[in-house]
Design a protein around this motif. Structure first.
Motif, short mmCIF file in Angstrom:
data_model
loop_
_atom_site.label_atom_id
_atom_site.label_comp_id
_atom_site.label_asym_id
_atom_site.label_seq_id
_atom_site.Cartn_x
_atom_site.Cartn_y
_atom_site.Cartn_z
N VAL A 164 0.83 -1.20 0.00
CA VAL A 164 0.00 0.00 0.00
C VAL A 164 0.87 1.25 0.00
O VAL A 164 0.63 2.20 -0.76
CB VAL A 164 -0.94 0.00 1.22
N VAL A 165 1.89 1.26 0.85
CA VAL A 165 2.77 2.44 0.95
C VAL A 165 3.47 2.69 -0.38
O VAL A 165 3.54 3.84 -0.86
CB VAL A 165 3.80 2.23 2.07
N ILE A 166 3.99 1.64 -1.00
CA ILE A 166 4.72 1.80 -2.26
C ILE A 166 3.77 2.20 -3.38
O ILE A 166 4.11 3.03 -4.24
CB ILE A 166 5.47 0.51 -2.62
N TRP A 167 2.55 1.64 -3.39
CA TRP A 167 1.57 2.07 -4.40
C TRP A 167 1.33 3.57 -4.29
O TRP A 167 1.33 4.28 -5.29
CB TRP A 167 0.24 1.33 -4.21
N TYR A 168 1.15 4.05 -3.06
CA TYR A 168 0.86 5.48 -2.88
C TYR A 168 2.06 6.34 -3.31
O TYR A 168 1.89 7.38 -3.96
CB TYR A 168 0.51 5.78 -1.42
N GLY A 169 3.26 5.91 -2.95
CA GLY A 169 4.45 6.65 -3.35
C GLY A 169 4.59 6.73 -4.86
O GLY A 169 4.99 7.77 -5.41
#
Length: 528
Positions: free
Chosen positions: A143-148
């Protein structure tokens, strides 16, 4: 030119400088993770001569970068290696290279979620004593990497800049403390003595060292978002290779000094995972060891974000080429990111992670190593093919480059990269720890994907000749600033026929030629 409100959104041109692109490349390599996690094994295999292996890998890739960056000034397609290979070796090889690139970046990205899970588990347990299931941080990481990746590219560059400075800073702190205290028994350069470098374990060290540079070539993927890419891309490439080669060698050498030439191998054998943590605890303090545990996790996150961004841009390029569904080529109107390609690789990563978890697989020895290894082999193979393509392309074109950049350096690089690929394959068990059968399968995936790409090219040539003819073509324009030079519009090399129409140098034929048809024989064509 002011963009029309109704125009389709594009990537944010002129967003990235040399340092920004270098941050993406160096972050993808994950220096702290490579040093703390892999360098102890390199010391076990190669002894105190291990730092020279990282220098040798850096020198090889710097030689490769000479021809690679020379070609980058003439070939302005943002597809990276596959565009270069298409130009030099033909469209079938280019199709194969495109699929290899996709495998390489997806493999290097998705497999690392297993490492994120285990590293977070180990860090939380070391600091709090609590056991966190590896799957939880892996899913949160997705989730964090998708948002970044969803946010703008300059946002990602700022995040990576902070994380990279933190992870390299803790290693620099360790090195400075060791040097100031004079090491365990005084400082020594015996690590670089020929007798310690030329050992039977050095081939294994070289295999690990080349794997530690994986992803450095992604500088060209950001061409469309770079400021003055003809200068920015080469500078970022050289900066990344030089930094990684020198920094890796320096840090491994200082860790040797921390324990002493005679004792470091035994210390690595006794506790390879704790070699760096014990050293920083002794020379700096327990707080620094705790901080290093945390920064291992952020180092992995930085690597994931860098590979996620690179993979999304490969997906965007291949969607624009027609090899992937056109929907993957959509760009977000506000953030100007290839957000659909980002969602697609996040969903694929989720499926792979859940599949390994459901099978009860080990997140490190299986999810990480089994998925990463074909990815790493694919990228090294791409480097080799690109090195071969450079002189093949230049010998058919008029250009202002010297023979050293267009022939000598690429040929030397091709020989060195071929040796490197052979070393990695021959010592694959050092990287995977898997059985011979599993290793054979992991190795076989790479040529199988390349052959599948070649066959797909032949099928495309028969059924979709327009897509085949336009593959790896130059963009109509490159919105990189007024000082950007005119793009080279030379047609890609094909394995079947060269249909170039010869024209006098300097004659503009763009208005008389249909799109995708070559109208030059080495001389630049003015694009109006």
């Amino acid at each position: 030119m002011t963009e029309s409100p109704t125009a389709a959104p594009t990537l944010r041109s002129g967003s990235l400088g040399t340092a920004d692109i270098a941050f993406f490349v160096v972050s993808a390599a994950a220096p702290l993770t490579v040093m703390a996690g892999v360098a102890p094994l390199a010391l076990l295999i190669g002894g105190i001569g291990a730092p020279a292996g990282y220098l040798a890998a850096g020198i090889t890739l710097a030689v490769f970068a000479v021809g690679f960056t020379a070609m980058s000034r003439h070939v302005r397609n943002a597809g990276g290696f596959y565009a270069y290979i298409t130009r030099g070796l033909g469209r079938p090889a280019g199709f194969g290279a495109a699929l290899l690139a996709l495998l390489g970046y997806l493999g290097m990205n998705i497999g690392v979620y297993g490492l994120l899970g285990t590293a977070t588990h180990d860090t939380v347990k070391a600091l709090t004593g609590y056991d966190v299931p590896w799957l939880l941080p892996a899913l949160l990481g997705l989730v964090v990497i998708w948002y970044g990746g969803f946010r703008s590219i300059d946002f990602g560059a700022k995040v990576l800049g902070v994380l990279l400075l933190a992870e390299t800073g803790i290693l620099a702190l360790l090195a400075a403390a060791v040097l100031l205290k004079g090491g365990a028994h005084g400082l020594s350069l015996q690590a670089f003595a020929p007798g310690n470098v030329l050992t039977g374990g050095m081939p294994g060290v070289l295999a690990m060292a080349f794997a530690a540079f994986t992803g450095f070539e992604s500088t060209v993927i950001y061409r469309r978002e770079a400021r003055n890419p003809d200068r920015t891309v080469p500078r970022a490439t050289y900066l990344a290779v030089a930094f990684l080669g020198l920094f890796y060698a320096f840090v491994v050498w200082t860790v040797i000094q921390a324990y002493g030439d005679a004792d470091v191998v035994a210390a690595a054998a006794a506790d390879p995972g704790g070699l760096f943590f014990t050293a920083i605890d002794q020379y700096v303090g327990g707080w620094a060891a705790d901080l290093m545990h945390v920064l291992i996790v952020t180092s992995i996150l930085a690597s994931l974000l860098a590979f996620h961004n690179a993979t999304s841009r490969y997906g965007l390029a291949l969607a624009e080429e027609g090899l992937l569904p056109r929907a993957l080529g959509r760009i977000h109107a506000r953030h100007r990111s290839p957000y659909v390609a980002g969602v697609a690789q996040t969903v694929l990563g989720l499926l792979v992670v859940l599949a390994f978890a459901a099978a009860g697989a080990d997140p490190y020895t299986q999810l990480l190593l089994w998925v990463n290894t074909p990815g790493m082999l694919s990228l090294v193979a791409l480097q080799l093919l690109a090195a071969i393509a450079v002189p093949c392309w230049f010998r058919r074109r008029s250009h202002g480059e010297g023979v050293l950049r267009t022939v000598v350096a690429p040929v030397v690089a091709a020989l060195l990269l071929a040796a490197a690929l052979w070393l990695v394959v021959d010592h694959i068990e050092l990287l995977t720890g898997a059985s011979a059968t599993v290793n054979r399968v992991l190795i076989a995936i790479v040529p199988a994907v390349f052959v599948a790409g070649v066959l797909y090219a032949l099928r495309t040539r028969a059924r979709r000749p327009d897509v085949y003819a336009a593959f790896a073509a130059e963009p109509a324009e490159e919105p990189s600033g007024a000082d950007a030079p005119v793009a080279d519009t030379s047609d890609v090399n094909t394995s079947d026929a060269d249909t170039s129409a010869r024209q006098p140098a300097g004659v503009d034929v763009s208005a008389r030629q249909p799109a995708g048809v070559d109208a030059s024989d080495g001389a630049p064509v003015t694009v109006v």
